[in-house]
Enzyme design. Structure first.
Site, PDB file in Angstrom:
ATOM      1  N   CYS A   1       0.861  -1.184   0.000  1.00  0.00           N
ATOM      2  CA  CYS A   1       0.000   0.000   0.000  1.00  0.00           C
ATOM      3  C   CYS A   1       0.894   1.229   0.000  1.00  0.00           C
ATOM      4  O   CYS A   1       1.874   1.277   0.748  1.00  0.00           O
ATOM      5  CB  CYS A   1      -0.880  -0.025   1.253  1.00  0.00           C
ATOM      6  SG  CYS A   1      -1.977   1.406   1.391  1.00  0.00           S
TER       7      CYS A   1
ATOM      8  N   HIS B   1      -8.894  -3.913  -2.166  1.00  0.00           N
ATOM      9  CA  HIS B   1      -7.953  -3.085  -1.405  1.00  0.00           C
ATOM     10  C   HIS B   1      -8.368  -1.611  -1.453  1.00  0.00           C
ATOM     11  O   HIS B   1      -8.413  -0.939  -0.410  1.00  0.00           O
ATOM     12  CB  HIS B   1      -6.535  -3.282  -1.975  1.00  0.00           C
ATOM     13  CG  HIS B   1      -5.469  -2.477  -1.297  1.00  0.00           C
ATOM     14  ND1 HIS B   1      -4.431  -3.061  -0.602  1.00  0.00           N
ATOM     15  CD2 HIS B   1      -5.279  -1.128  -1.215  1.00  0.00           C
ATOM     16  CE1 HIS B   1      -3.645  -2.088  -0.114  1.00  0.00           C
ATOM     17  NE2 HIS B   1      -4.137  -0.922  -0.480  1.00  0.00           N
ATOM     18  N   GLU B   2      -8.688  -1.123  -2.642  1.00  0.00           N
ATOM     19  CA  GLU B   2      -9.036   0.301  -2.785  1.00  0.00           C
ATOM     20  C   GLU B   2     -10.385   0.613  -2.146  1.00  0.00           C
ATOM     21  O   GLU B   2     -10.543   1.648  -1.494  1.00  0.00           O
ATOM     22  CB  GLU B   2      -9.037   0.717  -4.266  1.00  0.00           C
ATOM     23  CG  GLU B   2      -7.686   0.569  -4.969  1.00  0.00           C
ATOM     24  CD  GLU B   2      -6.521   1.179  -4.199  1.00  0.00           C
ATOM     25  OE1 GLU B   2      -6.710   2.233  -3.550  1.00  0.00           O
ATOM     26  OE2 GLU B   2      -5.426   0.600  -4.226  1.00  0.00           O
TER      27      GLU B   2
ATOM     28  N   HIS C   1     -10.147   0.971   1.584  1.00  0.00           N
ATOM     29  CA  HIS C   1      -9.629   2.275   2.029  1.00  0.00           C
ATOM     30  C   HIS C   1     -10.773   3.234   2.343  1.00  0.00           C
ATOM     31  O   HIS C   1     -10.656   4.082   3.228  1.00  0.00           O
ATOM     32  CB  HIS C   1      -8.778   2.920   0.923  1.00  0.00           C
ATOM     33  CG  HIS C   1      -7.314   2.592   0.997  1.00  0.00           C
ATOM     34  ND1 HIS C   1      -6.537   2.896   2.092  1.00  0.00           N
ATOM     35  CD2 HIS C   1      -6.485   1.999   0.104  1.00  0.00           C
ATOM     36  CE1 HIS C   1      -5.285   2.501   1.862  1.00  0.00           C
ATOM     37  NE2 HIS C   1      -5.230   1.938   0.662  1.00  0.00           N
TER      38      HIS C   1
HETATM   39 CO    CO Z   1      -3.566   1.074  -0.198  1.00  0.00          CO
END
Ligand code: CO
Length: 210
Positions: A122, A164-165, A168
């Site tokens: 990340c 993953h995004e 966030h």
């Molecule tokens: Co990230």
């Protein structure tokens, strides 16, 4: 249009030139639930923000995604793409390159029960990687940059990046569900597990894979 605090923050961010600064773990903005984008600012500002996020992502070697909280904005927006330079290597590894995609207000659900563990990094945890077990197939609901609602399925590396995004935007970092014993510097991952893969890492570092 009446200006919102978020619009002011975006305008201020875009006032400076060059790549956007990527905030690092420990900044509370990475732990906030992002506000959905509902037109708090106009199309022009949104387009300029997306362009700057894209340029910032593409300017960082190996980057495959960037979420608005990572540039200090608690907003439901992320960009992703696998770099052109990686396309051949991905295809050789049986993966599908991911074209540039804008996620506005995304959410996802697993499709089926398959899970796969893989090293992940990340930009906000710079220099480190760890193995995360994730659903290998997902159904993504999102809007695009024009406000169009879309439902799509992703598998493989695309599914991993989208998860993953999107995570966030709810204040979640990959570390929250990582195998802590897999935690490695990026240098170690490249040197030791780049070719051998996560199974070798699991055996030698002592963690489990799905
Ligand atoms: Co990230």
């Amino acid at each position: 249009m009446a200006s919102s605090p978020l619009a002011d923050q975006v305008a201020e961010l875009l006032d400076k030139t060059g790549p956007l600064a990527v905030v690092q773990a420990g900044d509370p903005v990475l732990r906030q639930r992002a506000a959905p984008y509902d037109g708090q600012f106009g199309d022009d500002l949104l387009a300029r923000l997306i362009l700057r996020m894209r340029e910032t992502m593409e300017g960082i070697k190996g980057a495959v995604g960037l979420a608005a909280p990572q540039v200090g904005l608690p907003l439901g927006l992320a960009v992703l793409a696998t770099p052109e330079a990686l396309a051949d290597r991905l295809i050789q590894a049986g993966q599908q390159p991911v074209p540039f995609t804008v996620l506005v207000n995304p959410s996802y659900r697993a499709v089926g029960r398959g899970r796969v563990g893989s090293y992940e990094g990340c930009l906000s945890v710079s220099g480190w990687q760890a193995v995360v077990a994730r659903p290998d197939r997902i159904r993504l609901t999102r809007q695009d940059e024009t406000g169009r609602h879309l439902v799509e399925e992703y598998a493989g590396i695309g599914a991993r990046i989208v998860q993953h995004e999107t995570d966030h935007l709810s204040g979640t970092l990959y570390l929250d569900s990582a195998e802590l014993r897999s935690f490695s510097t990026t240098e170690q991952v490249v040197r030791r597990w780049g070719a051998a893969g996560p199974a070798a890492a699991a055996e030698q570092l002592g963690f489990s894979l799905p």
